[in-house]
Design an enzyme around this catalytic site. Structure first.
Site, mmCIF file in Angstrom:
data_model
loop_
_atom_site.group_PDB
_atom_site.id
_atom_site.type_symbol
_atom_site.label_atom_id
_atom_site.label_comp_id
_atom_site.label_asym_id
_atom_site.label_seq_id
_atom_site.Cartn_x
_atom_site.Cartn_y
_atom_site.Cartn_z
ATOM 1 C CB CYS A 102 -0.959 -0.005 1.178
ATOM 2 S SG CYS A 102 -2.011 -1.461 1.185
ATOM 3 C CG HIS A 129 -3.309 3.315 2.132
ATOM 4 N ND1 HIS A 129 -3.753 2.947 0.871
ATOM 5 C CD2 HIS A 129 -3.436 2.213 2.917
ATOM 6 C CE1 HIS A 129 -4.117 1.682 0.905
ATOM 7 N NE2 HIS A 129 -3.937 1.212 2.118
ATOM 8 C CG ASN A 188 -6.788 -1.029 1.427
ATOM 9 O OD1 ASN A 188 -6.083 -0.635 0.507
ATOM 10 N ND2 ASN A 188 -6.292 -1.463 2.565
HETATM 11 N N1 COA Z 1 -18.556 -9.149 9.665
HETATM 12 C C1 COA Z 1 -18.992 -9.429 10.917
HETATM 13 N N2 COA Z 1 -18.170 -9.791 11.904
HETATM 14 C C2 COA Z 1 -16.857 -9.826 11.619
HETATM 15 C C3 COA Z 1 -16.339 -9.537 10.366
HETATM 16 C C4 COA Z 1 -17.240 -9.179 9.347
HETATM 17 N N3 COA Z 1 -16.864 -8.872 8.105
HETATM 18 N N4 COA Z 1 -15.006 -9.658 10.393
HETATM 19 C C5 COA Z 1 -14.672 -10.018 11.646
HETATM 20 N N5 COA Z 1 -15.800 -10.138 12.388
HETATM 21 C C6 COA Z 1 -15.931 -10.510 13.792
HETATM 22 C C7 COA Z 1 -14.742 -11.302 14.298
HETATM 23 O O1 COA Z 1 -14.887 -12.660 13.970
HETATM 24 C C8 COA Z 1 -14.844 -11.058 15.781
HETATM 25 O O2 COA Z 1 -15.834 -11.892 16.320
HETATM 26 P P1 COA Z 1 -15.617 -12.584 17.762
HETATM 27 O O3 COA Z 1 -15.514 -11.422 18.719
HETATM 28 O O4 COA Z 1 -16.852 -13.390 17.901
HETATM 29 O O5 COA Z 1 -14.358 -13.348 17.645
HETATM 30 C C9 COA Z 1 -15.367 -9.617 15.884
HETATM 31 O O6 COA Z 1 -15.955 -9.332 14.600
HETATM 32 C C10 COA Z 1 -14.302 -8.607 16.183
HETATM 33 O O7 COA Z 1 -13.204 -8.898 15.332
HETATM 34 P P2 COA Z 1 -11.928 -7.985 15.314
HETATM 35 O O8 COA Z 1 -10.977 -8.497 14.295
HETATM 36 O O9 COA Z 1 -11.434 -7.792 16.696
HETATM 37 O O10 COA Z 1 -12.589 -6.624 14.807
HETATM 38 P P3 COA Z 1 -11.971 -5.218 14.710
HETATM 39 O O11 COA Z 1 -12.750 -4.241 15.482
HETATM 40 O O12 COA Z 1 -10.475 -5.237 14.944
HETATM 41 O O13 COA Z 1 -12.204 -4.868 13.169
HETATM 42 C C11 COA Z 1 -10.948 -4.788 11.123
HETATM 43 C C12 COA Z 1 -11.615 -5.670 12.171
HETATM 44 C C13 COA Z 1 -10.298 -5.681 10.091
HETATM 45 C C14 COA Z 1 -12.039 -3.942 10.457
HETATM 46 C C15 COA Z 1 -9.925 -3.860 11.827
HETATM 47 O O14 COA Z 1 -9.057 -4.623 12.644
HETATM 48 C C16 COA Z 1 -9.115 -3.087 10.851
HETATM 49 O O15 COA Z 1 -9.616 -2.224 10.174
HETATM 50 N N6 COA Z 1 -7.801 -3.329 10.758
HETATM 51 C C17 COA Z 1 -6.948 -2.723 9.788
HETATM 52 C C18 COA Z 1 -7.076 -3.491 8.490
HETATM 53 C C19 COA Z 1 -6.489 -2.765 7.313
HETATM 54 O O16 COA Z 1 -6.782 -1.640 7.102
HETATM 55 N N7 COA Z 1 -5.641 -3.473 6.553
HETATM 56 C C20 COA Z 1 -5.018 -2.974 5.408
HETATM 57 C C21 COA Z 1 -3.954 -1.991 5.762
HETATM 58 S S1 COA Z 1 -3.110 -1.422 4.372
#
Ligand code: COA
Length: 321
Positions: A111, A248, A278
């Protein structure tokens, strides 16, 4: 001596996929995706390739700059999702454009790829090797995403953006910083091809994007503001001097977190990830092209561009438009 952006262009696949459609594929909801990421929809390839999208974006950037393909001296495509291992995407684009004099190669810094390519062009042009460069960020991430993994398939989109740059004596890129931390590469990774020869073979090999979302999130909200502060200090500017922060486009909450840490006005952080998701290396040039097309970029404005992603890689630059 510096380089300035003299033209922008972008291209997105025709098919748009709203969050609602993803609920047919994985256990998720429109509400969850919007609240956690800010994304409502993304463009997904139904046949468009990294090379075809990059070519379209480059054609538009050339047109916007009033340049002919044959004038281009350096052509770089930043991508982490090329169709072919060989030849590189930039050589395919060179051929399609007819950029017969352009030295062409790809650059993969995920990215942060577009930003690193822009800085590479700066280094070549500042040292007098080339006078101009055409730089694309292009991705078809939908082919490296596991469409059964709800934690990643909701995040990404396909597309391409491009800029034409040339040498300038005033303004342009005022300064940049770029950093890599390979020790944290495991938090966002994707295999390419497993080792499979007469002497060795890999079995547990993952060819789709794997991500520790929380780790990536906390990396972004800590390191990105620090790198922006570093480049501003280097150029003798402050957060208040910046008209637009072109970040980004990974996640709305990451952008809000960076804005908060910088104690900056949220209106100066343009966002398009709600419509495109993204798009990795394509994110910054597509957003720049949208801002340019909307007439929101005027001569003398100060912009900060900032990219971050797998590697880990991150960096920022200050531009006097
Ligand atoms: N829909 C519904 N539930 C979802 C889900 C989806 N698409 N994806 C994950 N979950 C669930 C998980 O399974 C978890 O459930 P559990 O508590 O029963 O285990 C719960 O939601 C929380 O998951 P978690 O991973 O802790 O969520 P989060 O608040 O961290 O959000 C992201 C997840 C991916 C949105 C967040 O971590 C994020 O934005 N990270 C950065 C990712 C990114 O930008 N990457 C590219 C960078 S260049």
């Amino acid at each position: 001596m510096s380089i300035k952006i003299i033209g922008t262009g972008s291209a997105l696949p025709v098919k748009q996929v709203a969050n609602g459609e993803l609920t047919k594929l994985v256990d998720t909801s429109d509400e969850w995706i919007r609240e956690r990421t800010g994304i409502r929809s993304r463009h997904i390839s139904t046949g468009e390739t990294v090379a075809s999208l990059a070519t379209q974006a480059c054609q538009k950037a050339l047109q916007n700059a009033g340049k002919e393909a044959a004038e281009v001296e350096l052509l770089m495509v930043a991508t982490c999702s090329p169709e072919l291992a060989l030849p590189c995407t930039a050589c395919q684009v060179q051929d399609k454009l007819g950029a017969v004099h352009a030295v062409s190669f790809d650059l993969n810094a995920a990215c942060a790829g577009f930003l690193f390519a822009l800085h590479t062009a700066y280094a070549y042009i500042a040292s007098g090797i080339y006078r101009n460069a055409l730089i694309a960020g292009a991705e078809v991430l939908s082919k490296i995403i596991d469409w059964a993994d709800r934690s990643t398939c909701i995040l990404f989109g396909d597309g391409a953006g491009a800029v034409m740059v040339e040498r300038c004596d005033e303004g342009g890129i005022l300064g940049f910083v770029q950093c890599s931390d390979g020790s944290r590469g495991r938090v966002l990774s994707c295999g390419s091809r497993p080792l499979n020869n007469p002497y060795a073979s890999q079995t547990d090999f993952e060819t789709y994007v794997q991500m520790d979302g929380r780790e990536v999130f906390s990396f972004a909200v800590r390191q990105v503001p620090a790198s922006i502060e570093e480049v501003l200090e280097k150029t003798g500017l402050t957060v208040e001097d910046v008209d637009l922060f072109v970040l980004h486009q990974a996640n709305r909450r990451i952008i809000d977190g960076i804005c908060k840490r910088l104690k900056a006005d949220p209106d100066r952080f343009p966002v398009n990830l709600d419509r495109v998701g993204n798009m990795s290396s394509a994110a910054i040039p597509v957003l720049l092209d949208e801002l340019n097309a909307q007439g929101r970029l005027s001569a003398g404005m100060t912009l900060v561009l900032s990219g971050f992603g797998a590697g880990l890689t991150y960096g920022a630059c200050v531009i006097k438009w």
